[in-house]
Structure formats: C-alpha cells, structure tokens
Design a protein around this motif. Sequence first.
Motif, short mmCIF file in Angstrom:
data_model
loop_
_atom_site.label_atom_id
_atom_site.label_comp_id
_atom_site.label_asym_id
_atom_site.label_seq_id
_atom_site.Cartn_x
_atom_site.Cartn_y
_atom_site.Cartn_z
N PRO A 121 38.47 2.79 1.87
CA PRO A 121 38.69 2.45 3.29
C PRO A 121 39.02 3.66 4.17
O PRO A 121 38.84 3.59 5.39
CB PRO A 121 39.88 1.48 3.23
CG PRO A 121 39.89 0.95 1.83
CD PRO A 121 39.40 2.07 0.99
N LEU A 122 39.49 4.74 3.58
CA LEU A 122 39.82 5.92 4.36
C LEU A 122 38.60 6.79 4.65
O LEU A 122 38.72 7.78 5.39
CB LEU A 122 40.87 6.76 3.62
CG LEU A 122 42.20 6.04 3.30
CD1 LEU A 122 43.14 6.96 2.54
CD2 LEU A 122 42.85 5.54 4.59
N ARG A 123 37.48 6.44 4.11
CA ARG A 123 36.26 7.22 4.30
C ARG A 123 35.61 6.86 5.63
O ARG A 123 35.47 5.70 5.99
CB ARG A 123 35.29 6.97 3.15
CG ARG A 123 34.02 7.80 3.19
CD ARG A 123 33.17 7.50 1.96
NE ARG A 123 31.97 8.32 1.92
CZ ARG A 123 30.82 7.99 2.51
NH1 ARG A 123 30.71 6.85 3.19
NH2 ARG A 123 29.78 8.80 2.43
N GLY A 124 35.20 7.87 6.38
CA GLY A 124 34.55 7.64 7.66
C GLY A 124 33.07 7.29 7.50
O GLY A 124 32.39 7.81 6.61
N THR A 125 32.59 6.39 8.36
CA THR A 125 31.20 5.94 8.32
C THR A 125 30.63 5.94 9.73
O THR A 125 31.36 5.68 10.69
CB THR A 125 31.09 4.53 7.71
OG1 THR A 125 31.83 4.48 6.49
CG2 THR A 125 29.64 4.16 7.43
N GLU A 126 29.34 6.23 9.86
CA GLU A 126 28.71 6.25 11.18
C GLU A 126 28.65 4.84 11.78
O GLU A 126 28.48 3.84 11.07
CB GLU A 126 27.30 6.83 11.07
CG GLU A 126 27.26 8.28 10.62
CD GLU A 126 25.84 8.81 10.54
OE1 GLU A 126 24.92 8.04 10.90
OE2 GLU A 126 25.66 9.97 10.13
N GLN A 127 28.78 4.80 13.08
CA GLN A 127 28.77 3.51 13.78
C GLN A 127 27.40 2.84 13.71
O GLN A 127 27.30 1.61 13.60
CB GLN A 127 29.19 3.71 15.24
CG GLN A 127 29.31 2.43 16.03
CD GLN A 127 29.73 2.68 17.47
OE1 GLN A 127 29.76 3.84 17.93
NE2 GLN A 127 30.08 1.63 18.19
N GLN A 128 26.36 3.62 13.74
CA GLN A 128 25.00 3.06 13.69
C GLN A 128 24.74 2.36 12.37
O GLN A 128 24.07 1.31 12.32
CB GLN A 128 23.99 4.17 13.92
CG GLN A 128 22.53 3.68 13.96
CD GLN A 128 21.56 4.82 14.19
OE1 GLN A 128 21.96 5.99 14.29
NE2 GLN A 128 20.28 4.49 14.25
N ILE A 129 25.27 2.90 11.27
CA ILE A 129 25.08 2.27 9.96
C ILE A 129 25.82 0.95 9.89
O ILE A 129 25.31 -0.04 9.34
CB ILE A 129 25.54 3.24 8.85
CG1 ILE A 129 24.67 4.49 8.85
CG2 ILE A 129 25.49 2.55 7.49
CD1 ILE A 129 25.08 5.53 7.83
N LEU A 130 27.02 0.89 10.45
CA LEU A 130 27.80 -0.33 10.39
C LEU A 130 27.25 -1.42 11.30
O LEU A 130 27.49 -2.61 11.06
CB LEU A 130 29.26 -0.04 10.77
CG LEU A 130 29.99 0.94 9.84
CD1 LEU A 130 31.40 1.20 10.35
CD2 LEU A 130 30.03 0.40 8.42
N GLN A 131 26.53 -1.07 12.33
CA GLN A 131 25.93 -2.06 13.22
C GLN A 131 24.59 -2.58 12.70
O GLN A 131 24.00 -3.47 13.32
CB GLN A 131 25.73 -1.46 14.62
CG GLN A 131 27.03 -1.23 15.37
CD GLN A 131 26.80 -0.65 16.76
OE1 GLN A 131 25.67 -0.27 17.09
NE2 GLN A 131 27.84 -0.57 17.56
N ASP A 132 24.15 -2.06 11.58
CA ASP A 132 22.90 -2.52 10.99
C ASP A 132 23.08 -3.93 10.42
O ASP A 132 24.07 -4.21 9.73
CB ASP A 132 22.45 -1.56 9.90
CG ASP A 132 21.08 -1.91 9.35
OD1 ASP A 132 20.37 -2.73 9.99
OD2 ASP A 132 20.72 -1.38 8.29
N THR A 133 22.13 -4.80 10.72
CA THR A 133 22.20 -6.19 10.23
C THR A 133 21.56 -6.28 8.85
O THR A 133 20.52 -6.92 8.66
CB THR A 133 21.50 -7.15 11.21
OG1 THR A 133 20.14 -6.72 11.35
CG2 THR A 133 22.18 -7.13 12.56
N ASP A 134 22.18 -5.64 7.89
CA ASP A 134 21.66 -5.63 6.52
C ASP A 134 22.30 -6.77 5.74
O ASP A 134 23.53 -6.84 5.63
CB ASP A 134 21.97 -4.28 5.86
CG ASP A 134 21.57 -4.24 4.41
OD1 ASP A 134 20.57 -4.89 4.06
OD2 ASP A 134 22.26 -3.57 3.62
#
Length: 266
Positions: A121-134
């Motif tokens: 959970p402490l790892r950063g992730t790009e916003q575009q990847i998280l908004q992907d409807t996968d």
Amino acid sequence: MSQFGAPNDFYTSGPAADASYNFDMPEFEQELNFQSFDNTQPSVPPNYDATYSNAPNQGLGGFYDPNAYTENSFGQEKSFKPGGGGGAPTGNEFEDEPPLLEELGINPNHIFQKTLAVLNPLRGTEQQILQDTDMAGPLVFCLTLGGFLLLSGKVTFSYIYGIGVMGCIFFYCLLSLMVTRAQVTFGAVASVLGYCLLPMVVLSGINILITIQGTLGLIVSGISIFWCAISASKLFATAFSMDHQQLLIAYPCAVLYGGFALITIY
C-alpha cells in the motif's frame, strides 16, 4: 431400296453352296453425299493478349495480368475500406496493429502494477493506471476466492458476487458525492475493489491448510481486513485525487471486506 435377304444374294446355290459364299454388298438406291469444306485459312493460334488488351478492368472478373503484381507492389501501403475501393491491408499495417490482449482491453502491465499496489500500500502508482476499467484481474481474484472456499467445503460463489456487486454500487454512489476534481466511473470503482480483494484470497488459501477459527483466526482476519481497507482507500485517493480523504473512505472499505472475511472464516 432393293430387296435382299434371299438365299441367292449371299451365297451360291448348287454343289458349291457349302464351299463358296458371295460377300458383295447390296446396292442402295439412295446416294450418300458428303459436304466438302474449303480450308483456305492458315492455321494460326489465337492471340488472347490482343483480344483482351483493351478490355475494362472489372475487379475479380478480369483476366490475370502478370505485370500487375510486382515486387514493389506488395510493399506499397494501401488503405482498406470495408465498402470497397481500397486495396487489401499490407504487411506494414499488420505490424502497426496493437496486440490481441490490448484489443480485448487486457493490459498485463496494468494488471501487474495494480497487483503490486495492493500488495504494497505504500507503493506509488500512476493515476492513469488506476483509472483503467480493467476487469480481468478482479474476475480472476473472485474465481480464485470462490475456488479456495470450495476446497474448504463452502459453496459461496453467489455470496461473493452478490456482496461484490452491492459494494460496487454503494461505493460508486459514495465516491460520486465525495469526489469533485475527477470523474468517477463505475468500471474504475469495480476494478479497484476487485484488486483489493487479493488479501482475502490469501486468507482463504490459509484456511485450506489450517483452521482459522478462534483467536488465531480473528487476528489473521483483522490483518487481512486492515490490509484490504488501506489498499483500497489509497488507490481511491490516488485515482480520483481525493486529498486528505483517505481515512474517510477507509472505514466503508473495512466494512465491505469484513463481509468477505466472515464468509471465509465461517
């Protein structure tokens, strides 16, 4: 036509009747006339090239022209139109096409990045990847959770999908009221909740090996619920730019994954 067929017409009579025969053909009154043809033209093979050189090109109905297909003609790029009027797609256009998994909406890189974000959970992730409807990863995790519970003697596929769908609808409505900087989509909400189900899959796998009922089960289940809630709230805060609102969304996440923990333990 003259009469024939009598005994004297085919063989002689008398003492030599047994030794000699007359094989002369009878004469017919009708004469057979054969027509004659004057073959004065020279025997020259037909020239098909001269005959069809000026014929219009009518697509597939024309004759094969060996000069129409050369080595350079296959390297030229032609646009393909479904209604006709264009050439077939060339090899360069096939090379520029995206992979099959990407056309189906399955991006292995995004699946790997989201899985790492849930595990850490402490790892950063790009916003575009998280908004992907996968939805490939959530479906795999839901089926794996149901399979592990089935190995434990619990048929809970309907409960998993029922709680999951109701939770996605609730969080979509809740985030639509809380988020003001970004657009909330139902697919992105369902994708994040499905990926954060991974700690529950681990808990169900442990339940196959050992019994987690009792004090040990409560401790392990509490850790899994906290893990899921922190991961989901962190991904929601990153995907929808929810600054200083992670703790507000973490409590509903803990309640949702608590229901999955009850299914796993009992």
